[in-house]
Write a protein that holds these residues in place. Structure first.
Motif, mmCIF file in Angstrom:
data_model
loop_
_atom_site.group_PDB
_atom_site.id
_atom_site.type_symbol
_atom_site.label_atom_id
_atom_site.label_comp_id
_atom_site.label_asym_id
_atom_site.label_seq_id
_atom_site.Cartn_x
_atom_site.Cartn_y
_atom_site.Cartn_z
ATOM 1 N N LEU A 7 36.669 40.151 49.900
ATOM 2 C CA LEU A 7 36.121 38.894 49.399
ATOM 3 C C LEU A 7 37.191 38.111 48.628
ATOM 4 O O LEU A 7 37.350 36.908 48.819
ATOM 5 N N THR A 8 37.930 38.816 47.784
ATOM 6 C CA THR A 8 39.000 38.180 47.018
ATOM 7 C C THR A 8 40.060 37.619 47.951
ATOM 8 O O THR A 8 40.520 36.486 47.780
ATOM 9 N N THR A 9 40.438 38.398 48.941
ATOM 10 C CA THR A 9 41.449 37.962 49.902
ATOM 11 C C THR A 9 40.994 36.727 50.656
ATOM 12 O O THR A 9 41.756 35.768 50.839
ATOM 13 N N GLN A 10 39.753 36.713 51.065
ATOM 14 C CA GLN A 10 39.199 35.559 51.785
ATOM 15 C C GLN A 10 39.178 34.325 50.877
ATOM 16 O O GLN A 10 39.493 33.218 51.310
ATOM 17 N N ALA A 11 38.820 34.518 49.624
ATOM 18 C CA ALA A 11 38.794 33.400 48.675
ATOM 19 C C ALA A 11 40.206 32.889 48.415
ATOM 20 O O ALA A 11 40.423 31.675 48.308
ATOM 21 N N GLU A 12 41.173 33.790 48.313
ATOM 22 C CA GLU A 12 42.569 33.378 48.132
ATOM 23 C C GLU A 12 43.037 32.534 49.307
ATOM 24 O O GLU A 12 43.732 31.535 49.122
ATOM 25 N N GLN A 13 42.653 32.919 50.507
ATOM 26 C CA GLN A 13 43.033 32.166 51.701
ATOM 27 C C GLN A 13 42.411 30.771 51.690
ATOM 28 O O GLN A 13 43.067 29.785 52.035
ATOM 29 N N ALA A 14 41.157 30.671 51.269
ATOM 30 C CA ALA A 14 40.495 29.366 51.182
ATOM 31 C C ALA A 14 41.182 28.490 50.136
ATOM 32 O O ALA A 14 41.399 27.286 50.352
ATOM 33 N N LEU A 15 41.534 29.086 49.014
ATOM 34 C CA LEU A 15 42.216 28.358 47.945
ATOM 35 C C LEU A 15 43.596 27.901 48.412
ATOM 36 O O LEU A 15 43.993 26.753 48.182
ATOM 37 N N ASP A 16 44.316 28.778 49.084
ATOM 38 C CA ASP A 16 45.628 28.423 49.631
ATOM 39 C C ASP A 16 45.510 27.269 50.623
ATOM 40 O O ASP A 16 46.317 26.340 50.602
ATOM 41 N N GLN A 17 44.502 27.326 51.481
ATOM 42 C CA GLN A 17 44.288 26.287 52.488
ATOM 43 C C GLN A 17 43.982 24.950 51.802
ATOM 44 O O GLN A 17 44.503 23.909 52.196
ATOM 45 N N SER A 18 43.155 24.982 50.789
ATOM 46 C CA SER A 18 42.789 23.768 50.075
ATOM 47 C C SER A 18 44.007 23.155 49.390
ATOM 48 O O SER A 18 44.228 21.938 49.456
ATOM 49 N N TYR A 19 44.833 23.987 48.754
ATOM 50 C CA TYR A 19 46.012 23.476 48.056
ATOM 51 C C TYR A 19 47.052 22.960 49.056
ATOM 52 O O TYR A 19 47.674 21.920 48.824
ATOM 53 N N LYS A 45 47.250 21.525 40.506
ATOM 54 C CA LYS A 45 48.015 22.775 40.399
ATOM 55 C C LYS A 45 47.415 23.663 39.308
ATOM 56 O O LYS A 45 47.300 24.882 39.479
ATOM 57 N N GLU A 46 47.025 23.071 38.213
ATOM 58 C CA GLU A 46 46.421 23.844 37.124
ATOM 59 C C GLU A 46 45.063 24.411 37.535
ATOM 60 O O GLU A 46 44.734 25.552 37.213
ATOM 61 N N ILE A 47 44.268 23.623 38.226
ATOM 62 C CA ILE A 47 42.964 24.093 38.707
ATOM 63 C C ILE A 47 43.152 25.241 39.688
ATOM 64 O O ILE A 47 42.448 26.248 39.633
ATOM 65 N N GLU A 48 44.130 25.088 40.587
ATOM 66 C CA GLU A 48 44.412 26.140 41.572
ATOM 67 C C GLU A 48 44.824 27.440 40.871
ATOM 68 O O GLU A 48 44.311 28.513 41.184
ATOM 69 N N ALA A 49 45.710 27.337 39.904
ATOM 70 C CA ALA A 49 46.186 28.526 39.188
ATOM 71 C C ALA A 49 45.062 29.191 38.390
ATOM 72 O O ALA A 49 44.921 30.420 38.396
ATOM 73 N N ALA A 50 44.254 28.386 37.718
ATOM 74 C CA ALA A 50 43.153 28.935 36.923
ATOM 75 C C ALA A 50 42.101 29.591 37.809
ATOM 76 O O ALA A 50 41.586 30.674 37.493
ATOM 77 N N THR A 51 41.779 28.949 38.913
ATOM 78 C CA THR A 51 40.778 29.505 39.833
ATOM 79 C C THR A 51 41.247 30.835 40.390
ATOM 80 O O THR A 51 40.480 31.795 40.474
ATOM 81 N N ARG A 52 42.518 30.912 40.739
ATOM 82 C CA ARG A 52 43.085 32.146 41.295
ATOM 83 C C ARG A 52 42.892 33.331 40.330
ATOM 84 O O ARG A 52 42.661 34.449 40.745
ATOM 85 N N GLN A 53 42.956 33.063 39.047
ATOM 86 C CA GLN A 53 42.807 34.131 38.051
ATOM 87 C C GLN A 53 41.391 34.694 37.999
ATOM 88 O O GLN A 53 41.182 35.789 37.501
ATOM 89 N N TYR A 54 40.409 33.950 38.492
ATOM 90 C CA TYR A 54 39.006 34.382 38.412
ATOM 91 C C TYR A 54 38.410 34.805 39.753
ATOM 92 O O TYR A 54 37.207 35.025 39.845
ATOM 93 N N LEU A 55 39.240 34.952 40.767
ATOM 94 C CA LEU A 55 38.723 35.320 42.074
ATOM 95 C C LEU A 55 38.217 36.757 42.143
ATOM 96 O O LEU A 55 37.557 37.128 43.105
ATOM 97 N N PHE A 56 38.492 37.558 41.130
ATOM 98 C CA PHE A 56 37.955 38.921 41.086
ATOM 99 C C PHE A 56 36.434 38.902 40.920
ATOM 100 O O PHE A 56 35.745 39.851 41.278
ATOM 101 N N ASP A 57 35.898 37.808 40.380
ATOM 102 C CA ASP A 57 34.457 37.658 40.190
ATOM 103 C C ASP A 57 33.835 37.274 41.533
ATOM 104 O O ASP A 57 34.186 36.248 42.121
ATOM 105 N N ASP A 58 32.930 38.103 42.025
ATOM 106 C CA ASP A 58 32.346 37.886 43.347
ATOM 107 C C ASP A 58 31.661 36.533 43.486
ATOM 108 O O ASP A 58 31.760 35.882 44.528
ATOM 109 N N GLU A 59 30.970 36.077 42.453
ATOM 110 C CA GLU A 59 30.276 34.787 42.531
ATOM 111 C C GLU A 59 31.261 33.631 42.668
ATOM 112 O O GLU A 59 31.038 32.702 43.443
ATOM 113 N N ILE A 60 32.336 33.698 41.914
ATOM 114 C CA ILE A 60 33.358 32.650 42.002
ATOM 115 C C ILE A 60 34.030 32.704 43.365
ATOM 116 O O ILE A 60 34.218 31.673 44.014
ATOM 117 N N ALA A 61 34.379 33.897 43.804
ATOM 118 C CA ALA A 61 35.020 34.054 45.122
ATOM 119 C C ALA A 61 34.123 33.508 46.230
ATOM 120 O O ALA A 61 34.593 32.807 47.133
#
Length: 92
Positions: A7-19, A45-61
């Motif tokens: 789930l985290t990996t998938q969310a990271e990919q979505a975040l990367d794609q968006s950025y 850039k700040e939103i992207e970095a902050a969001t990345r730090q919280y992707l461990f949370d399943d709801e956020i991911a």
């Protein structure tokens, strides 16, 4: 230590794609437009970095995955709306 889940990996990919989408859009602009967008570029850039730090949370991911390429523009718009509210309410 945080473990990386599918789930985290998938969310990271979505975040990367968006950025990446945001960056490619910015690269099509001329110098003056880039200068005018400096606040937005920094904020994204700040939103992207902050969001990345919280992707461990399943709801956020899950929410990041749901919004996919629109995750950063959506978060930026919500941030902009909040800033207008703060200005009107607090006079800052």
């Amino acid at each position: 230590m945080t473990t990386t889940t599918a789930l985290t990996t998938q969310a990271e990919q979505a975040l990367d794609q968006s950025y990446a989408k945001f960056k490619s859009e910015q690269l099509t602009l001329d110098k003056s437009q880039l200068f005018e967008n400096a606040d937005q570029i920094f904020a994204m850039k700040e939103i992207e970095a902050a969001t990345r730090q919280y992707l461990f949370d399943d709801e956020i991911a899950q929410q990041v995955i749901k919004l996919d390429a629109q995750v950063l523009p959506t978060m930026y718009q919500k941030r902009a709306g909040r800033r207008i509210f703060e200005t009107e309410f607090y006079g800052q």
